[in-house]
Design an enzyme around this catalytic site. Structure first.
Site, PDB file in Angstrom:
ATOM      1  N   LYS A 179      -9.513   8.002 -18.400  1.00 44.33           N
ATOM      2  CA  LYS A 179      -9.870   8.621 -19.660  1.00 44.33           C
ATOM      3  C   LYS A 179      -8.781   8.717 -20.654  1.00 44.33           C
ATOM      4  O   LYS A 179      -8.135   7.583 -20.991  1.00 44.33           O
ATOM      5  CB  LYS A 179     -10.325   9.976 -19.405  1.00 44.33           C
ATOM      6  CG  LYS A 179     -11.709  10.019 -18.140  1.00 44.33           C
ATOM      7  CD  LYS A 179     -12.784   9.211 -18.423  1.00 44.33           C
ATOM      8  CE  LYS A 179     -13.672   8.656 -17.382  1.00 44.33           C
ATOM      9  NZ  LYS A 179     -13.821   9.658 -16.141  1.00 44.33           N
ATOM     10  N   ARG A 231       0.814  -1.123   0.180  1.00 46.15           N
ATOM     11  CA  ARG A 231       0.083  -0.024  -0.113  1.00 46.15           C
ATOM     12  C   ARG A 231       0.868   1.085  -0.138  1.00 46.15           C
ATOM     13  O   ARG A 231       0.658   2.384  -0.645  1.00 46.15           O
ATOM     14  CB  ARG A 231      -1.028  -0.052   1.237  1.00 46.15           C
ATOM     15  CG  ARG A 231      -1.667   1.425   1.280  1.00 46.15           C
ATOM     16  CD  ARG A 231      -2.784   1.345   2.423  1.00 46.15           C
ATOM     17  NE  ARG A 231      -2.629   0.424   3.509  1.00 46.15           N
ATOM     18  CZ  ARG A 231      -1.761   0.571   4.434  1.00 46.15           C
ATOM     19  NH1 ARG A 231      -1.140   1.569   4.735  1.00 46.15           N
ATOM     20  NH2 ARG A 231      -1.737  -0.303   5.526  1.00 46.15           N
ATOM     21  N   ASP A 234      -8.808  20.143 -12.518  1.00 47.43           N
ATOM     22  CA  ASP A 234      -9.049  18.820 -12.979  1.00 47.43           C
ATOM     23  C   ASP A 234      -8.636  18.960 -14.855  1.00 47.43           C
ATOM     24  O   ASP A 234      -9.420  19.519 -15.449  1.00 47.43           O
ATOM     25  CB  ASP A 234     -10.396  18.543 -12.625  1.00 47.43           C
ATOM     26  CG  ASP A 234     -10.652  17.129 -13.387  1.00 47.43           C
ATOM     27  OD1 ASP A 234     -10.220  16.708 -14.313  1.00 47.43           O
ATOM     28  OD2 ASP A 234     -11.856  16.612 -12.746  1.00 47.43           O
ATOM     29  N   TYR A 291     -17.875  17.916 -13.397  1.00 46.49           N
ATOM     30  CA  TYR A 291     -18.132  16.722 -13.464  1.00 46.49           C
ATOM     31  C   TYR A 291     -19.246  16.422 -12.306  1.00 46.49           C
ATOM     32  O   TYR A 291     -18.921  16.487 -11.138  1.00 46.49           O
ATOM     33  CB  TYR A 291     -16.785  15.771 -13.512  1.00 46.49           C
ATOM     34  CG  TYR A 291     -17.490  14.073 -13.014  1.00 46.49           C
ATOM     35  CD1 TYR A 291     -18.016  13.495 -14.116  1.00 46.49           C
ATOM     36  CD2 TYR A 291     -16.689  13.400 -12.148  1.00 46.49           C
ATOM     37  CE1 TYR A 291     -18.270  12.202 -13.740  1.00 46.49           C
ATOM     38  CE2 TYR A 291     -17.095  12.208 -11.894  1.00 46.49           C
ATOM     39  CZ  TYR A 291     -17.741  11.532 -12.692  1.00 46.49           C
ATOM     40  OH  TYR A 291     -18.114  10.235 -12.464  1.00 46.49           O
TER      41      TYR A 291
HETATM   42  C1  PLP Z   1     -13.497  15.431 -15.530  1.00 49.32           C
HETATM   43  C2  PLP Z   1     -13.584  14.276 -14.749  1.00 49.32           C
HETATM   44  N1  PLP Z   1     -13.017  14.255 -13.580  1.00 49.32           N
HETATM   45  C3  PLP Z   1     -13.080  13.317 -12.541  1.00 49.32           C
HETATM   46  C4  PLP Z   1     -13.947  11.982 -12.819  1.00 49.32           C
HETATM   47  C5  PLP Z   1     -13.816  10.834 -11.915  1.00 49.32           C
HETATM   48  O1  PLP Z   1     -12.945   9.971 -12.307  1.00 49.32           O
HETATM   49  P1  PLP Z   1     -12.963   8.492 -12.092  1.00 49.32           P
HETATM   50  O2  PLP Z   1     -14.191   8.169 -12.975  1.00 49.32           O
HETATM   51  O3  PLP Z   1     -11.689   7.783 -12.610  1.00 49.32           O
HETATM   52  O4  PLP Z   1     -13.392   8.161 -10.687  1.00 49.32           O
HETATM   53  C6  PLP Z   1     -14.466  12.059 -14.300  1.00 49.32           C
HETATM   54  C7  PLP Z   1     -15.042  10.873 -14.564  1.00 49.32           C
HETATM   55  O5  PLP Z   1     -15.827  10.758 -15.474  1.00 49.32           O
HETATM   56  C8  PLP Z   1     -14.374  13.185 -15.114  1.00 49.32           C
HETATM   57  O6  PLP Z   1     -14.940  13.136 -16.196  1.00 49.32           O
END
Ligand code: PLP
Length: 381
Positions: A195, A46, A170, A98
């Site tokens: 992604k 971990r 982000d 998001y």
């Molecule tokens: C812009 C954005 N940030 C964060 C996330 C969260 O990521 P995860 O699905 O890998 O937890 C997403 C998921 O779709 C996203 O589109």
């Protein structure tokens, strides 16, 4: 190193024990010690894992940062960042973000006494009225999901610095190929590596990149202390995906440009959201801070008819109806009922997220085939 070299070489050496060119998957939970405390730098998986270490170094290099910290998902990475703060601390966030991040902010961390303010950051000055002595973090998403608004990272960072507030971006929608927020003054970059970074729709993963050593140490502490770490196999898959990040992004962005222009000519379509259009409200900022305009395109239908949107969503053949984005295959999605269902309707309408809004994640297939697929679905609707 330039970006195309970094994706393949930064932080990556052939395996010392075998010469394997691919980073081995160190599938182990613990490491043998010669004597108590006498070991090779690894005690428990971990806390450290060699596959994860290589990925962390590579990701840091891609964002022009010093430290990478990996998590088991994008939201786990967000969770690590928010746990830097305490009860009473306040966060100012993009209002068009998001849905999962919005849900975590409002339904999880708010319960622990943090306050979240949401505002339209397409005008940087909009954050000013929310700043007070408790403001600890500004959370930017750009391009935003799903409205593809563009936030001026440098302008927000300028204001934040005057008040000694950290800025987190982000960067999921842009990927490090298109945009590097640390170079623009941000303190923290977060990605859902699920992604574009992973890019093959086969792994869920998140990462944080920072420059500052004390900040990195706190994040490594939280990574270990709260334990949302990715497995070594997932780290390997992300490392493998990254090797073609620049090629995939370039092709996806070129395809998205062709598709955005095609949609613009279609009589059934009302608004198209893609930052590459010169009349996009923040096109100039996109041009300044991004290398290309991204591979996400959203649009609404004339009449804003939910059923018509559903018909289109159900009839494309190459665009698969699915959540997520950023893979080699093109996806089509319906934010109102899928990714953003957790945002109250009145909130999402304020940002233009209508019932007929359709979001495309454009992949690396042949652009003509993708356009034909959309055209056929639009004609049938
Ligand atoms: C812009 C954005 N940030 C964060 C996330 C969260 O990521 P995860 O699905 O890998 O937890 C997403 C998921 O779709 C996203 O589109």
């Amino acid at each position: 190193m330039k970006f195309a070299t970094k994706v393949i070489h930064a932080g990556i050496e052939p395996d010392a024990s075998s010469g394997a060119i691919m980073t081995p998957i160190f599938q182990t939970s613990t490491y043998v010690q010669e004597a108590p405390g006498k070991h090779k730098g690894f005690e428990y998986a971990r806390t450290q894992n060699p596959t994860r270490n290589v990925l962390q170094a590579n990701l840091a290099a891609l964002e022009n940062g010093n430290f990478g910290i990996c998590f088991s998902s994008g939201l786990a990475a967000t969770d690590g960042i928010i746990k830097l703060f305490s009860q009473g601390d306040e966060v100012i966030s993009t209002n068009d973000l998001y849905g999962g991040t919005y849900r975590a902010f409002t339904k999880v961390y708010a319960r622990f006494g943090m306050r979240f303010h949401f505002t339209d950051m397409t005008n940087a000055d909009n954050i000013v009225p929310f700043i007070n002595a408790n403001t600890k973090l500004i959370w930017i998403e750009t391009p935003t999901n799903p409205m593809l608004n563009i936030v001026d990272i440098e302008a927000i960072c300028r204001i934040a610095k005057q008040h000694n507030i950290l800025v987190c971006v982000d960067n999921t929608f842009a990927s490090p190929f298109l945009q590097n927020p640390l170079d623009l003054g941000a303190d923290i970059v977060v990605h859902s590596a699920t992604k574009y970074i992973g890019g093959h729709s086969d792994v869920v993963h998140g990462c944080v990149i920072v420059n500052d050593k004390p900040l990195a140490d706190q994040l490594y502490f939280l990574q270990n202390s709260t334990g949302a770490v990715p497995g070594p196999q997932d780290c390997f898959l992300i490392l493998r995906g990254i090797k073609t990040l620049h090629l995939r992004m370039q092709r996806s962005c070129e395809n998205a440009e062709r598709i955005a222009h095609f949609l613009r000519t279609h009589p059934k379509i009302d608004k198209i959201y893609w930052p590459g259009f010169e009349d996009h409200p923040n096109h100039a900022i996109a041009k300044k801070q991004m290398r290309m305009f991204g591979a996400m395109v959203s649009f609404t239908m004339k009449g804003d008819d939910y059923d018509e949107a559903v018909k289109i969503l159900s009839s494309t053949k190459l665009f698969s109806l699915a959540e997520s984005l950023g893979g080699v295959e093109s996806l089509i999605g319906h934010p109102a009922s899928m990714t953003h269902a957790s945002i109250p309707k009145e909130e999402r309408l304020k940002t233009g997220l209508l019932d007929s809004l359709i979001r495309l994640s454009v992949g690396v297939e042949d652009a003509d085939d993708l356009i034909d697929d959309l055209k056929a679905a639009l004609d049938r609707s």
